[in-house]
Design a protein around this motif. Sequence first.
Motif, PDB file in Angstrom:
ATOM      1  N   TRP A  49       0.843  -1.201   0.000  1.00 13.92           N
ATOM      2  CA  TRP A  49       0.000   0.000   0.000  1.00 13.92           C
ATOM      3  C   TRP A  49       0.874   1.245   0.000  1.00 13.92           C
ATOM      4  CZ3 TRP A  49      -1.662   2.780   4.857  1.00 13.92           C
ATOM      5  CH2 TRP A  49      -2.480   3.868   4.561  1.00 13.92           C
ATOM      6  N   GLY A  50       1.945   1.252   0.827  1.00 14.93           N
ATOM      7  CA  GLY A  50       2.844   2.394   0.858  1.00 14.93           C
ATOM      8  C   GLY A  50       3.562   2.592  -0.481  1.00 14.93           C
ATOM      9  N   MET A  51       3.943   1.492  -1.154  1.00 14.65           N
ATOM     10  CA  MET A  51       4.597   1.625  -2.462  1.00 14.65           C
ATOM     11  C   MET A  51       3.638   2.213  -3.488  1.00 14.65           C
ATOM     12  SD  MET A  51       7.707   0.675  -1.953  1.00 14.65           S
ATOM     13  CE  MET A  51       8.312   0.438  -3.632  1.00 14.65           C
ATOM     14  N   ALA A  52       2.348   1.836  -3.405  1.00 15.53           N
ATOM     15  CA  ALA A  52       1.358   2.426  -4.311  1.00 15.53           C
ATOM     16  C   ALA A  52       1.206   3.915  -4.033  1.00 15.53           C
ATOM     17  CB  ALA A  52       0.017   1.697  -4.159  1.00 15.53           C
ATOM     18  N   LEU A  53       1.188   4.299  -2.739  1.00 15.84           N
ATOM     19  CA  LEU A  53       1.118   5.718  -2.396  1.00 15.84           C
ATOM     20  C   LEU A  53       2.326   6.468  -2.923  1.00 15.84           C
ATOM     21  CD1 LEU A  53      -0.109   5.427   1.316  1.00 15.84           C
ATOM     22  CD2 LEU A  53      -1.424   6.310  -0.619  1.00 15.84           C
TER      23      LEU A  53
ATOM     24  N   ARG B  98      13.572   6.540  -0.868  1.00 19.94           N
ATOM     25  CA  ARG B  98      13.170   7.512  -1.901  1.00 19.94           C
ATOM     26  C   ARG B  98      12.116   8.479  -1.349  1.00 19.94           C
ATOM     27  NH1 ARG B  98      10.508   5.314  -6.060  1.00 19.94           N
ATOM     28  NH2 ARG B  98      10.435   3.156  -5.312  1.00 19.94           N
ATOM     29  N   ALA B  99      11.160   7.969  -0.518  1.00 22.37           N
ATOM     30  CA  ALA B  99      10.136   8.844   0.057  1.00 22.37           C
ATOM     31  C   ALA B  99      10.752   9.798   1.067  1.00 22.37           C
ATOM     32  CB  ALA B  99       9.051   7.994   0.730  1.00 22.37           C
ATOM     33  N   ARG B 100      11.674   9.322   1.893  1.00 24.04           N
ATOM     34  CA  ARG B 100      12.281  10.167   2.921  1.00 24.04           C
ATOM     35  C   ARG B 100      13.141  11.268   2.320  1.00 24.04           C
ATOM     36  NH1 ARG B 100      14.787   6.476   7.610  1.00 24.04           N
ATOM     37  NH2 ARG B 100      15.221   8.569   8.398  1.00 24.04           N
TER      38      ARG B 100
ATOM     39  N   ARG C 114       2.180  10.527  -3.130  1.00 22.81           N
ATOM     40  CA  ARG C 114       1.728  10.856  -1.774  1.00 22.81           C
ATOM     41  C   ARG C 114       2.835  10.387  -0.820  1.00 22.81           C
ATOM     42  NH1 ARG C 114      -4.192   8.290  -1.616  1.00 22.81           N
ATOM     43  NH2 ARG C 114      -3.892   8.730   0.617  1.00 22.81           N
ATOM     44  N   ARG C 115       3.936  11.147  -0.849  1.00 26.21           N
ATOM     45  CA  ARG C 115       5.172  10.673  -0.243  1.00 26.21           C
ATOM     46  C   ARG C 115       5.107  10.624   1.288  1.00 26.21           C
ATOM     47  NH1 ARG C 115       6.626  14.200  -4.445  1.00 26.21           N
ATOM     48  NH2 ARG C 115       7.666  13.133  -6.208  1.00 26.21           N
ATOM     49  N   VAL C 116       4.414  11.571   1.933  1.00 29.69           N
ATOM     50  CA  VAL C 116       4.333  11.573   3.400  1.00 29.69           C
ATOM     51  C   VAL C 116       3.606  10.329   3.886  1.00 29.69           C
ATOM     52  CG1 VAL C 116       3.391  12.767   5.408  1.00 29.69           C
ATOM     53  CG2 VAL C 116       4.478  14.088   3.580  1.00 29.69           C
ATOM     54  N   ASP C 117       2.421  10.044   3.283  1.00 30.63           N
ATOM     55  CA  ASP C 117       1.671   8.850   3.681  1.00 30.63           C
ATOM     56  C   ASP C 117       2.449   7.581   3.327  1.00 30.63           C
ATOM     57  OD1 ASP C 117      -0.394  10.455   4.578  1.00 30.63           O
ATOM     58  OD2 ASP C 117      -1.468  10.394   2.673  1.00 30.63           O
ATOM     59  N   ALA C 118       3.155   7.606   2.201  1.00 28.50           N
ATOM     60  CA  ALA C 118       3.931   6.433   1.795  1.00 28.50           C
ATOM     61  C   ALA C 118       5.051   6.147   2.790  1.00 28.50           C
ATOM     62  CB  ALA C 118       4.504   6.649   0.399  1.00 28.50           C
ATOM     63  N   ALA C 119       5.745   7.204   3.228  1.00 28.92           N
ATOM     64  CA  ALA C 119       6.839   7.017   4.181  1.00 28.92           C
ATOM     65  C   ALA C 119       6.324   6.438   5.494  1.00 28.92           C
ATOM     66  CB  ALA C 119       7.559   8.347   4.418  1.00 28.92           C
ATOM     67  N   MET C 120       5.187   6.960   5.985  1.00 29.82           N
ATOM     68  CA  MET C 120       4.644   6.466   7.234  1.00 29.82           C
ATOM     69  C   MET C 120       4.229   5.005   7.112  1.00 29.82           C
ATOM     70  SD  MET C 120       4.915   8.837   9.509  1.00 29.82           S
ATOM     71  CE  MET C 120       3.909   8.041  10.753  1.00 29.82           C
TER      72      MET C 120
END
Length: 332
Positions: free
Chosen positions: A45-49, A86-88, A54-60
């Motif tokens: 799910w985070g990789m899809a974000l 990559r998100a951070r 949607r990098r903040v939600d993906a990182a969390m």
Amino acid sequence: MPNAELQALIRVGDTARNQGRWERAEEAYYLAYRLGAGGRVRCEWGMALLALRRRVDAAMAIDRCLKDPGAGTAAERHRYTDGLERARREVGQIDFDLSHQGARVTISGKVRDRDASTTGYVYVEPGAHTIKATLPGFLDVEQTVQVDKGKAVQVVLRFVERPKEAPAPARASTQPVTPRKAVARLPAKPLTQPEPLGPFDGMAGAQRICGIGVTALALTGGLVASGLAAQYGEEAERRAAGLRRNNDDSSWICASPSSKHAVTCAEINDFYDAHEIARDVATGFFIGAGVVAAATVGSFIYDGVERSRRRPVRVVPMINGDQAGISFNGVW
């Protein structure tokens, strides 16, 4: 949800991910995660974000997922770790250090859950953010920080107990004390006395009204029963007199009636019985009326009746020689 349907959702997410349909993949993975799917689902799910920027939600999401050692195979975890890095690089991080547990923390107006611990971190978009923490019994703490892309900022929030308000001290007079002259004062005006209750006010008044009503009903019932008793008695005497007259017999025929007079005697006896019952009922009504009336009158005598500013009635027993009586003094 049954396990088969949950697996079907995960397969939908995997298929959409392989086809590059990230919105569909994000929707399927999120639904499966909310329905209890564990392991790699939250990471996917985070990789899809991340693919949807949607990098903040993906990182969390990926950060929390990687804390589970069983989330994915070694190859998958390598892909998730690369996605988290990559998100951070595109977001900022705020590290919290709270002095008390259970604080309510908001970041740029967005409320976070109350923290059970005193430390933690959260990912945010780069830029200026105002952090505010509130805790009952303490002054609010607020701090504004600048968060850069790919950097972490430490925020220390220390709560101070809210001071209790003390009463303001009386101001000391700066004027010299001078003796006061004695001044004659008029006597204070007596306080206005409340209006006394009337004889039918309050609970006692309601009881008196009920007593008067019950007495009237009992007297009416007694009078009606007395009238019926008189009618039944007159009818019995009339029929008995006719029976004696027709048979020219001075003795009471119905004492041992023959078959000829059995029906007539039975009717006469019924009227006598009805007379006795009606008389007894009338007596009961009159006795009940007398009891209720006595109690009602006693209520008036005991409590007294005070109207306007007049004194209530007072009852005083008096004995004079060989005579005794009761003196009533007051206004009804």
